[in-house]
Design a protein around this motif. Structure first.
Motif, PDB file in Angstrom:
ATOM      1  N   TYR A  87      60.382  36.037  60.253  1.00  0.00           N
ATOM      2  CA  TYR A  87      60.085  35.786  61.665  1.00  0.00           C
ATOM      3  C   TYR A  87      58.775  36.441  62.087  1.00  0.00           C
ATOM      4  N   ARG A  88      58.397  37.513  61.427  1.00  0.00           N
ATOM      5  CA  ARG A  88      57.055  38.070  61.675  1.00  0.00           C
ATOM      6  C   ARG A  88      55.990  37.086  61.191  1.00  0.00           C
ATOM      7  N   ALA A  89      56.266  36.474  60.034  1.00  0.00           N
ATOM      8  CA  ALA A  89      55.314  35.502  59.497  1.00  0.00           C
ATOM      9  C   ALA A  89      55.224  34.266  60.389  1.00  0.00           C
ATOM     10  N   LEU A  90      56.352  33.838  60.954  1.00  0.00           N
ATOM     11  CA  LEU A  90      56.325  32.722  61.900  1.00  0.00           C
ATOM     12  C   LEU A  90      55.505  33.086  63.140  1.00  0.00           C
ATOM     13  N   GLY A  91      55.748  34.297  63.647  1.00  0.00           N
ATOM     14  CA  GLY A  91      55.061  34.731  64.856  1.00  0.00           C
ATOM     15  C   GLY A  91      53.559  34.840  64.688  1.00  0.00           C
ATOM     16  N   SER A  92      53.118  35.134  63.472  1.00  0.00           N
ATOM     17  CA  SER A  92      51.677  35.251  63.211  1.00  0.00           C
ATOM     18  C   SER A  92      51.098  33.967  62.629  1.00  0.00           C
ATOM     19  N   THR A  93      51.908  32.896  62.643  1.00  0.00           N
ATOM     20  CA  THR A  93      51.541  31.553  62.139  1.00  0.00           C
ATOM     21  C   THR A  93      51.201  31.533  60.649  1.00  0.00           C
ATOM     22  N   LYS A  94      51.661  32.551  59.901  1.00  0.00           N
ATOM     23  CA  LYS A  94      51.478  32.526  58.451  1.00  0.00           C
ATOM     24  C   LYS A  94      52.460  31.563  57.792  1.00  0.00           C
ATOM     25  N   GLU A  95      53.566  31.285  58.474  1.00  0.00           N
ATOM     26  CA  GLU A  95      54.532  30.296  58.017  1.00  0.00           C
ATOM     27  C   GLU A  95      54.859  29.386  59.187  1.00  0.00           C
ATOM     28  N   ASN A  96      55.336  28.186  58.892  1.00  0.00           N
ATOM     29  CA  ASN A  96      55.634  27.251  59.979  1.00  0.00           C
ATOM     30  C   ASN A  96      56.928  26.464  59.761  1.00  0.00           C
ATOM     31  N   VAL A  97      57.782  26.941  58.858  1.00  0.00           N
ATOM     32  CA  VAL A  97      59.049  26.269  58.576  1.00  0.00           C
ATOM     33  C   VAL A  97      60.170  27.298  58.584  1.00  0.00           C
ATOM     34  N   LEU A  98      61.279  26.978  59.269  1.00  0.00           N
ATOM     35  CA  LEU A  98      62.437  27.868  59.265  1.00  0.00           C
ATOM     36  C   LEU A  98      63.074  27.918  57.881  1.00  0.00           C
TER      37      LEU A  98
END
Length: 308
Positions: A208-219
């Motif tokens: 979720y940190r990676a999602l928040g920093s847009t490093k990832e974009n898939v759950l």
């Protein structure tokens, strides 16, 4: 023997990798039992490092050796029983074997032939690292009687073989629980020293940190979290549910909704932007997911908090 790491799907895979005979290993039922003297004829023998996806009990009436789980090393002597389960890298070494038996089994065998809710009555099967235990002769004799009956039935051809073995296995598990794990509390282990639970929570937070920093974009899904620990998804789900009281899906949902609520309250991002930030491909999917877990649409939740 040259050391290497291997992921072994079952005991036959492992023996094949090490050039050991496969005559005593049956693959179909998810259950094996055999005398180690049938397999390890040239001693000493040192295994490769491997990560199994099966459970195992080793009953050493008269044998000596050692095994390693991750960084922990254990010595085993006559009268010892030790148990391992899926998930950890391990290796073993035998120096003497005169009388010893190995039982391996998978989750499917347990749920089909023992009982469907086997981990409720025998939660100790999910203990992650267990020191070998040397039993008094009279206690080992009781255990020996049961595994020898299982071995005899395993060699037979009864049409009810697996069911008979399953019932004998219940008796064996009850005896092992009596001598090893009467006071085992999986929730306590899960909150204190479960490496699987700790790794799952760390992976959850990191994602979720990676999602928040847009490093990832898939759950990530349950399977993804299992893959991160090289575990079967069913096994990870069972461990997490038993040791935390919540399923992996519940952990994911609670984290997703928590992040969504925070963004809806504290950011000016649009619903569309928030849905993409949390890994949803379509805003409509995010809205449906949010409403399912909160009974409110994202727009209604935002308006409600703005009003307050």
């Amino acid at each position: 023997m040259q050391q290497k790491e291997a992921i072994s799907k079952d005991l036959a895979d492992l023996y094949k990798l090490m050039g050991l005979p496969l005559d005593s290993v049956q693959r179909k039922s998810g259950f094996t039992i055999h005398a180690l003297t049938e397999t390890f004829k040239d001693l000493p023998f040192k295994s490769i490092a491997y990560r199994p996806d099966y459970f195992s009990f080793v009953f050493l009436k008269d044998a000596r050796g050692s095994y390693v789980i991750d960084e922990m090393s254990f010595v085993v002597n006559p009268g010892t029983i030790y148990f391992t389960n899926p998930g950890n890298y391990r290796s073993f070494e035998w120096t003497e074997i005169r009388d010893a038996y190995l039982i391996t089994f998978n989750e499917s065998f347990l749920k089909t032939n023992v009982q469907s809710n086997v981990f409720e009555d025998f939660s100790f099967l999910l203990t992650e690292t267990v020191q070998p235990k040397q039993l008094p002769p009279e206690q080992f004799a009781e255990i020996e009687l049961l595994y020898q009956l299982i071995y005899k039935e395993h060699l037979g051809d009864s049409p009810y073989k697996n069911k008979i073995i399953g019932n004998l296995f219940v008796a064996l598990l009850l005896k092992i629980k009596e001598y090893f794990w009467q006071d085992y509390n999986p929730i306590q282990e899960g909150s204190r020293n479960s490496s699987i639970v700790k790794a799952f929570k760390q992976n959850l937070e990191a994602h979720y940190r990676a999602l928040g920093s847009t490093k990832e974009n898939v759950l990530l899904r349950v399977q993804d979290y299992a893959d991160l620990q090289h575990l079967h998804a069913n096994y990870l789900s069972t461990v997490i549910k038993t040791k935390t009281g919540k399923t992996v899906s519940t952990w994911i949902a609670e984290k997703t909704i928590g992040e969504a609520k925070s963004l809806l309250k504290n950011s000016k991002d649009s619903i569309k932007e928030i849905s993409f930030l949390l890994g949803f491909a379509e805003p409509g999917h995010f809205s449906s997911y949010f409403k399912k877990h909160t009974q409110l649409t994202p727009i209604a939740y935002r308006k409600q908090n703005l009003a307050r």
